[in-house]
Design an enzyme around this catalytic site. Structure first.
Site, short mmCIF file in Angstrom:
data_model
loop_
_atom_site.label_atom_id
_atom_site.label_comp_id
_atom_site.label_asym_id
_atom_site.label_seq_id
_atom_site.Cartn_x
_atom_site.Cartn_y
_atom_site.Cartn_z
N THR A 1 -7.93 -8.79 1.58
CA THR A 1 -8.05 -9.68 0.42
C THR A 1 -8.06 -11.16 0.80
OG1 THR A 1 -6.74 -8.02 -0.73
CG2 THR A 1 -7.19 -10.05 -1.93
N VAL B 1 -6.08 -13.36 7.39
CA VAL B 1 -6.73 -12.83 8.60
C VAL B 1 -7.75 -11.74 8.24
CG1 VAL B 1 -6.32 -11.58 10.77
CG2 VAL B 1 -4.76 -13.42 10.07
N GLY B 2 -7.40 -10.87 7.31
CA GLY B 2 -8.32 -9.79 6.91
C GLY B 2 -9.61 -10.34 6.33
N TYR C 1 10.19 -4.60 10.61
CA TYR C 1 8.84 -5.19 10.76
C TYR C 1 8.48 -5.33 12.24
CZ TYR C 1 5.32 -8.96 10.81
OH TYR C 1 4.20 -9.72 11.06
N1 LIG Z 1 0.88 -15.01 9.07
C1 LIG Z 1 1.62 -15.08 10.15
O1 LIG Z 1 2.27 -16.09 10.47
C2 LIG Z 1 1.66 -13.88 11.08
C3 LIG Z 1 2.41 -13.94 12.27
C4 LIG Z 1 2.40 -12.86 13.12
C5 LIG Z 1 1.66 -11.74 12.79
N2 LIG Z 1 0.96 -11.69 11.63
C6 LIG Z 1 0.21 -10.48 11.32
O2 LIG Z 1 -1.05 -10.84 10.78
C7 LIG Z 1 -1.44 -9.91 9.78
C8 LIG Z 1 -1.76 -10.64 8.49
O3 LIG Z 1 -0.64 -11.36 8.08
P1 LIG Z 1 -0.57 -11.97 6.64
O4 LIG Z 1 0.53 -12.93 6.62
O5 LIG Z 1 -1.95 -12.43 6.22
O6 LIG Z 1 -0.20 -10.66 5.83
P2 LIG Z 1 -0.29 -10.34 4.25
O7 LIG Z 1 -0.76 -11.56 3.53
O8 LIG Z 1 1.01 -9.77 3.84
O9 LIG Z 1 -1.33 -9.20 4.16
C9 LIG Z 1 -2.63 -9.36 4.54
C10 LIG Z 1 -3.50 -8.53 3.65
O10 LIG Z 1 -3.03 -7.23 3.52
C11 LIG Z 1 -3.11 -6.80 2.15
N3 LIG Z 1 -1.97 -5.94 1.93
C12 LIG Z 1 -0.66 -6.23 2.09
N4 LIG Z 1 0.11 -5.17 1.75
C13 LIG Z 1 -0.74 -4.17 1.39
C14 LIG Z 1 -0.55 -2.84 0.92
N5 LIG Z 1 0.65 -2.32 0.72
N6 LIG Z 1 -1.64 -2.10 0.66
C15 LIG Z 1 -2.88 -2.62 0.81
N7 LIG Z 1 -3.12 -3.87 1.23
C16 LIG Z 1 -2.06 -4.65 1.52
C17 LIG Z 1 -3.08 -8.08 1.33
O11 LIG Z 1 -3.91 -8.00 0.18
P3 LIG Z 1 -3.38 -7.47 -1.26
O12 LIG Z 1 -2.20 -8.30 -1.61
O13 LIG Z 1 -4.55 -7.65 -2.16
O14 LIG Z 1 -3.03 -6.03 -1.06
C18 LIG Z 1 -3.66 -9.11 2.28
O15 LIG Z 1 -5.04 -9.23 2.13
C19 LIG Z 1 -0.30 -8.89 9.68
O16 LIG Z 1 -0.61 -7.78 10.47
C20 LIG Z 1 0.90 -9.63 10.26
O17 LIG Z 1 1.84 -8.74 10.82
C21 LIG Z 1 0.95 -12.73 10.78
#
Ligand SMILES: NC(=O)c1ccc[n+]([C@@H]2O[C@H](COP(=O)([O-])OP(=O)(O)OC[C@H]3O[C@@H](n4cnc5c(N)ncnc54)[C@H](OP(=O)(O)O)[C@@H]3O)[C@@H](O)[C@H]2O)c1
Length: 264
Positions: free
Chosen positions: A17, A20-21, A157
């Site tokens: 959504t 990164v995705g 996590y």
């Molecule tokens: N951001 C950082 O600082 C950071 C640091 C280290 C690693 N990462 C890694 O990078 C990746 C992305 O991080 P992020 O912060 O962008 O994560 P996020 O916002 O929580 O999730 C990314 C996407 O996943 C979807 N999503 C989340 N939970 C879901 C569920 N239960 N079912 C289906 N879709 C789901 C969300 O869309 P919807 O809400 O529409 O479902 C969103 O598009 C993760 O793997 C995280 O571990 C991030």
């Protein structure tokens, strides 16, 4: 890179959504691949998919699925992609919950496990079988530096991200001499909407923002190294930090550093 030519017609991003995705979906569209976007906010995904279609002329499917419900989510995802020439998958979604391990209730831990491990395992396995049978395809799975250090006060996590990292690295080696490219990318702080909501306000938050990568920077590096490296840490600063910790500190020091970070 012409991703469609190299890997196939369609790519799927689990957690597409935003952040990164979404950046990964843009890369697929730039590379000519049609996109299957999976997340919970269907309207928002559709809006973004329409933009990719208008800009790059690619087709798309949107699958509203909650990855904390593995049975239902996998049924929907596998049904939506059945019969398609799938050539790419990336698992991006995550779930975390802060608190001391025993203070967080078991149901919450299990929900995190479902998103970070169970759904990941089933979906990775499903598409790997398809890619291996065709000897063609690519995978980029997203981990976190918390998966390297451990993550006190957010332990479930960090353990989940370690699972994603280690399984993906192992499969990357197993497929090294085949037509399937598998890569794990480990992220440090990244400017995704979810992360930005949680940054501290004021100078501490500003300092984090200054050194964090953008989702587009992460996607650029992930796709540039696809097929060349099995496991990468995104960004020079993060690479240097992990290498320094591994070379110059004990495990206890690394865990304690992470613990103090979340404790304060
Ligand atoms: N951001 C950082 O600082 C950071 C640091 C280290 C690693 N990462 C890694 O990078 C990746 C992305 O991080 P992020 O912060 O962008 O994560 P996020 O916002 O929580 O999730 C990314 C996407 O996943 C979807 N999503 C989340 N939970 C879901 C569920 N239960 N079912 C289906 N879709 C789901 C969300 O869309 P919807 O809400 O529409 O479902 C969103 O598009 C993760 O793997 C995280 O571990 C991030």
């Amino acid at each position: 890179m012409d991703l469609k030519e190299k890997y196939g017609e369609w790519g799927i991003v689990l957690g597409a959504t935003e952040g990164v995705g979404e950046a990964f979906c843009k890369k697929l569209a730039e590379g000519g691949m049609n996109i299957v976007m999976v997340g919970r906010r269907e309207e928002l995904m559709r809006e973004k998919a329409e933009k990719f279609k208008a800009e790059y002329g690619v087709d798309y499917k949107v699958v509203r699925a909650d990855l904390s419900q593995p049975d239902d989510a996998c049924d929907k995802i596998f049904a939506a992609t059945e019969g398609l020439d799938m050539g790419f998958m990336s698992y991006v979604a995550c779930l975390h919950h802060f608190g001391r391990f025993q203070d967080v209730d078991l149901a919450t831990h299990e929900q995190c496990l479902n998103v970070n491990v169970i759904s990941f395992l089933r979906i990775f396995h499903h598409y790997m079988k398809d890619f291996a049978a065709k000897d063609r395809g690519a995978v980029i799975n997203v981990s976190s530096m918390t998966g390297i250090s451990g993550s006190p006060f957010n332990g479930e996590y960090g353990a989940g991200k370690a699972y994603i990292l280690k399984l993906t690295e192992a499969v990357a080696y197993e497929t090294k001499k085949t037509g399937v490219d598998v890569e794990a990318i480990t992220l440090g702080t990244t400017l995704t909407p979810t992360a930005m909501k949680n940054f501290p306000k004021g100078p501490a938050g500003d300092a984090v923002v200054k050194i964090a990568l953008t989702p587009d920077q992460v996607a650029d590096e992930a796709f540039e190294k696809l097929g060349h490296e099995m496991s990468i840490i995104a960004g020079e600063r993060n690479k240097a930090s992990v290498h320094d910790w591994k070379a110059n500190h004990t495990e206890d020091e690394y865990i304690s550093y992470m613990g103090a970070f979340y404790e304060n």
